[in-house]
Design a protein around this motif. Structure first.
Motif, PDB file in Angstrom:
ATOM      1  N   UNK A 148       0.799  -1.222   0.000  1.00 21.46           N
ATOM      2  CA  UNK A 148       0.000   0.000   0.000  1.00 21.46           C
ATOM      3  C   UNK A 148       0.834   1.276   0.000  1.00 21.46           C
ATOM      4  N   UNK A 149       2.137   1.142  -0.083  1.00 18.60           N
ATOM      5  CA  UNK A 149       3.001   2.318  -0.091  1.00 18.60           C
ATOM      6  C   UNK A 149       3.189   2.812  -1.521  1.00 18.60           C
ATOM      7  N   UNK A 150       3.591   4.058  -1.703  1.00 17.45           N
ATOM      8  CA  UNK A 150       3.910   4.553  -3.044  1.00 17.45           C
ATOM      9  C   UNK A 150       5.006   3.707  -3.687  1.00 17.45           C
ATOM     10  N   UNK A 151       4.902   3.515  -4.995  1.00 23.48           N
ATOM     11  CA  UNK A 151       5.891   2.697  -5.695  1.00 23.48           C
ATOM     12  C   UNK A 151       7.262   3.351  -5.615  1.00 23.48           C
ATOM     13  N   UNK A 152       8.316   2.583  -5.361  1.00 25.56           N
ATOM     14  CA  UNK A 152       9.658   3.163  -5.275  1.00 25.56           C
ATOM     15  C   UNK A 152      10.158   3.609  -6.647  1.00 25.56           C
ATOM     16  N   UNK A 153      11.127   4.471  -6.651  1.00 21.18           N
ATOM     17  CA  UNK A 153      11.741   4.908  -7.907  1.00 21.18           C
ATOM     18  C   UNK A 153      12.573   3.774  -8.488  1.00 21.18           C
ATOM     19  N   UNK A 154      12.650   3.748  -9.800  1.00 16.63           N
ATOM     20  CA  UNK A 154      13.430   2.713 -10.471  1.00 16.63           C
ATOM     21  C   UNK A 154      14.917   2.985 -10.291  1.00 16.63           C
ATOM     22  N   UNK A 155      15.675   2.022  -9.779  1.00 18.34           N
ATOM     23  CA  UNK A 155      17.126   2.230  -9.668  1.00 18.34           C
ATOM     24  C   UNK A 155      17.747   2.333 -11.056  1.00 18.34           C
ATOM     25  N   UNK A 156      18.799   3.098 -11.206  1.00 18.19           N
ATOM     26  CA  UNK A 156      19.404   3.268 -12.539  1.00 18.19           C
ATOM     27  C   UNK A 156      20.016   1.965 -13.036  1.00 18.19           C
ATOM     28  N   UNK A 157      19.942   1.735 -14.341  1.00 23.53           N
ATOM     29  CA  UNK A 157      20.560   0.531 -14.902  1.00 23.53           C
ATOM     30  C   UNK A 157      22.070   0.718 -15.029  1.00 23.53           C
ATOM     31  N   UNK A 158      22.788  -0.342 -15.316  1.00 24.49           N
ATOM     32  CA  UNK A 158      24.236  -0.205 -15.518  1.00 24.49           C
ATOM     33  C   UNK A 158      24.541   0.740 -16.690  1.00 24.49           C
ATOM     34  N   UNK A 159      25.615   1.485 -16.541  1.00 24.76           N
ATOM     35  CA  UNK A 159      26.053   2.371 -17.623  1.00 24.76           C
ATOM     36  C   UNK A 159      26.776   1.578 -18.704  1.00 24.76           C
ATOM     37  N   UNK A 160      26.797   2.154 -19.878  1.00 17.68           N
ATOM     38  CA  UNK A 160      27.565   1.567 -20.970  1.00 17.68           C
ATOM     39  C   UNK A 160      26.920   0.308 -21.526  1.00 17.68           C
ATOM     40  N   UNK A 161      27.728  -0.454 -22.238  1.00 12.38           N
ATOM     41  CA  UNK A 161      27.232  -1.660 -22.892  1.00 12.38           C
ATOM     42  C   UNK A 161      26.960  -2.759 -21.859  1.00 12.38           C
ATOM     43  N   UNK A 162      25.838  -3.416 -22.025  1.00 11.11           N
ATOM     44  CA  UNK A 162      25.396  -4.459 -21.086  1.00 11.11           C
ATOM     45  C   UNK A 162      25.115  -5.731 -21.864  1.00 11.11           C
ATOM     46  N   UNK A 163      25.552  -6.833 -21.311  1.00  9.54           N
ATOM     47  CA  UNK A 163      25.227  -8.149 -21.882  1.00  9.54           C
ATOM     48  C   UNK A 163      24.159  -8.776 -21.002  1.00  9.54           C
ATOM     49  N   UNK A 164      23.013  -9.086 -21.606  1.00 10.26           N
ATOM     50  CA  UNK A 164      21.848  -9.580 -20.868  1.00 10.26           C
ATOM     51  C   UNK A 164      21.527 -10.997 -21.321  1.00 10.26           C
TER      52      UNK A 164
END
Length: 258
Positions: free
Chosen positions: A122-138
């Motif tokens: 029931x709390x306000x949704x948290x802010x999205x944490x920043x993603x990794x900088x630069x090129x990312x392999x997922x």
């Protein structure tokens, strides 16, 4: 007797319909069990398989047959256009999921569910944490778009209820590929987010539901037999009672010298 036979026939027809329905429902549960076992086998096989290149999947609409296929993507996140997906759970813990667009080297943008963040319901949704900088392999699992009403797939202030590429794309300044990726691992890693879990790999309750339906059908047939036997027993008792009533009363024998 004729009335009894007619009643038995009517009851037999009713029980036959009920028993047939129970058998069909039991067989349906067994078919669902078989489907679930096949899905579990497919999930296990795909979890252990080598990931396929993202361009093999996201160049066309994603199909149900590609669901849970492991895929590998390399690109850069658009940190300015992330989405918070509300009302999610992980192992019964409430929270949100963070979805970010990932632009690959060929210009294709794929939505990646970066993971789960615990948050009170029931709390306000948290802010999205920043993603990794630069090129990312997922590396993650291919998912088809979640379906729901327009208000559930359309983001408002960067928040939505379901992950649907077409719905979320309406808030982005560029087109995105169909479907999305549930992140399993990434390089660099995502320390603030927990990876999403695979569906529960169990047979579910389908076998016992089938057993229950078959038992209900058997109980109906057994009840028919018990009902008919009770009718026959009552009929015999009535005939015996009528026979006793119809028999002439025996006169008492005179005693000697009377």
């Amino acid at each position: 007797m004729r009335r009894l036979i007619l009643r038995w026939l009517a009851l037999l027809a009713f029980v036959a319909v009920v028993a047939t329905a129970c058998v069909l429902l039991g067989r349906w549960q067994l078919s669902r069990l078989e489907e679930r076992q096949q899905t579990n086998d497919r999930l296990l096989a795909r979890e252990a398989a080598e990931p396929v290149p993202g361009e093999d999947i996201f160049g066309a609409p994603v199909t149900e047959a590609q669901q849970w296929q492991r895929v590998e993507l390399t690109g850069r996140y658009d940190a300015a256009n992330q989405f918070v997906i509300r009302l999610r759970t992980r192992a019964s813990v409430p929270g949100v999921e963070i979805v970010a667009p990932l632009r690959t080297a060929d210009g294709t943008v794929v939505l990646v569910d970066r993971g789960f963040l615990a948050a009170p319901r029931n709390a306000p949704a948290p802010a999205a944490p920043p993603p990794p900088d630069g090129e990312v392999r997922v590396i993650g699992f291919v998912r088809v778009d979640e379906q729901g009403p327009v208000e559930a797939i359309t983001p408002v202030d960067g928040q939505a209820r379901l992950v649907n590429a077409r719905g979320l794309a309406g808030a982005l300044p560029y087109p995105v590929a169909d479907g999305w990726v549930a992140l399993q691992s990434s390089d660099p890693a995502e320390p603030e987010l927990a990876p999403l879990l695979l569906p529960e790999l169990s047979d579910g309750p389908h076998f016992w539901y089938a057993v229950q339906w078959f038992m209900f059908g058997s109980i109906g047939l057994l009840g028919l037999v018990v009902f008919i036997r009770a009718d026959l027993r009552d009929r015999r008792a009535q005939r015996a009672e009528r026979a006793r009533s119809a028999a002439p009363e025996r006169q008492p024998q005179p005693t000697a010298g009377g």
